[in-house]
Design a protein around this motif. Structure first.
Motif, PDB file in Angstrom:
ATOM      1  N   UNK A   1     -42.413  71.759  33.545  1.00 52.18           N
ATOM      2  CA  UNK A   1     -42.378  73.411  33.910  1.00 52.18           C
ATOM      3  C   UNK A   1     -41.120  73.649  34.118  1.00 52.18           C
ATOM      4  N   UNK A   2     -40.033  72.623  34.708  1.00 52.72           N
ATOM      5  CA  UNK A   2     -38.643  73.578  34.924  1.00 52.72           C
ATOM      6  C   UNK A   2     -37.667  73.240  33.767  1.00 52.72           C
ATOM      7  N   UNK A   3     -37.496  72.000  33.335  1.00 55.62           N
ATOM      8  CA  UNK A   3     -36.668  72.023  32.515  1.00 55.62           C
ATOM      9  C   UNK A   3     -37.282  72.943  30.884  1.00 55.62           C
ATOM     10  N   UNK A   4     -38.102  72.439  30.548  1.00 55.17           N
ATOM     11  CA  UNK A   4     -39.066  73.747  29.544  1.00 55.17           C
ATOM     12  C   UNK A   4     -39.636  74.470  29.767  1.00 55.17           C
ATOM     13  N   UNK A   5     -39.398  75.492  30.341  1.00 53.90           N
ATOM     14  CA  UNK A   5     -40.622  76.618  31.300  1.00 53.90           C
ATOM     15  C   UNK A   5     -41.357  76.984  30.255  1.00 53.90           C
TER      16      UNK A   5
END
Ligand code: GTP
Ligand code: MG
Length: 268
Positions: free
Chosen positions: A40-44
């Motif tokens: 979720x953080x790097x490829x939201x």
């Protein structure tokens, strides 16, 4: 001058995501949510967010370029801005991969340390290791973006320790508390910043929330470990957890105020 160019596009931070890992005997029927948090953080965006990530693997996938005979995943890097502060993040996940033929953890060459010791490593090295994208990537790496871990190594600046506040069959609170406390103690010894990230707050149970609060209130942690209540599925407080940690690493006086889960869900 070298320092200056490093800061183009924001300061660079390497974050290691840790927490209870292992076979079903250790973690129960489901993992605690480390991979989903990283995803979720790097490829939201919703299109790039997967809920199912690798843990039980074949020998050939374990020795492929993505896992690369290690028990950590390189999730790649991302540049983000929050409250006018800009950072670049390199993200790794420390997990434990299990062999699908015998359901025992793989033995990484020359490494026999237990997870709680190994996961706090601050120097990570893995020549030619590829960024992990998703489960389907394994075996057909060429069909996905092929990004390498920088220079084959990373130096970790801080930790996000994940604590699952949902009820998972086959896992006791005592087990999760014991492992999480041991990991936190090892991080404190290193004098590296750490945030306790509670995961799956969309399915939280009261006891889980209480256990996490009690854990950070233990005397040995001297009130130094903040909690951020997240849901990766609902994308609540995920960026906030990374930014709070970045500010702790940066020794920045400004600290973002992270809302509790109910409030964060409302203002999202
Ligand atoms: P290992 O690396 O195998 O130890 O697991 P992990 O800690 O990486 O957990 P992972 O992210 O793979 O998630 C495990 C399970 O929890 C999956 O079924 C996810 O879909 C689920 N899960 C993860 N994040 C959330 C969340 O925010 N909400 C809910 N409801 N479920 C979640
Ligand atoms: Mg994982």
């Amino acid at each position: 001058m070298a320092k200056k160019s490093e800061n183009i596009g924001g300061k660079l931070m390497t974050i290691s995501v840790v927490g209870l890992s292992g076979t079903e005997k250790e973690k129960g029927q489901l993992g605690i949510g480390k991979s989903c948090l990283c995803n979720r953080f790097v490829r939201t965006s919703a299109d790039d967010y997967n809920v199912d990530h690798i843990s039980v693997l074949s020998q050939s996938d374990f020795s492929g370029r993505v896992v690369n005979n290690d028990h950590f995943l390189y999730w790649g890097n991302v540049q983000k801005e929050y409250d006018e502060q800009e950072y670049r993040f390199e993200v790794v996940e420390q997990t434990e991969f299990v062999d699908d033929s015998c359901f025992q953890p793989f033995k990484a060459v020359g490494k026999t340390e237990s997870y709680v010791k190994r996961c706090v490593a601050t120097k990570l090295q893995s020549a030619e290791k590829l960024m992990y994208v998703c489960k389907n990537q394994l075996g057909i790496e060429k069909e996905y973006e092929q990004r390498l871990i920088p220079d084959g190594k990373l130096s970790v600046d801080g930790f996000l320790c994940v604590y699952d506040v949902s009820l998972v069959p086959g896992r006791t609170w005592e087990k999760q508390n014991e492992i999480t406390a041991a990991i936190l103690q090892n991080i404190i010894k290193l004098k590296k910043p750490v945030v306790l990230v509670t995961s799956k707050n969309d399915e939280s149970c009261e006891q889980g929330v209480r256990e996490a609060e009690r854990l950070v209130q233990r005397k040995e942690f001297k009130g130094s470990i903040p909690i951020v209540e997240t849901s990766s599925h609902d994308n609540v407080n995920v960026d906030q957890a990374f930014f709070l940690l970045a500010q702790m690493i940066d020794k920045s006086k400004a600290r973002i105020k992270v809302a509790n889960y109910a409030e964060a869900l409302r203002i999202r």
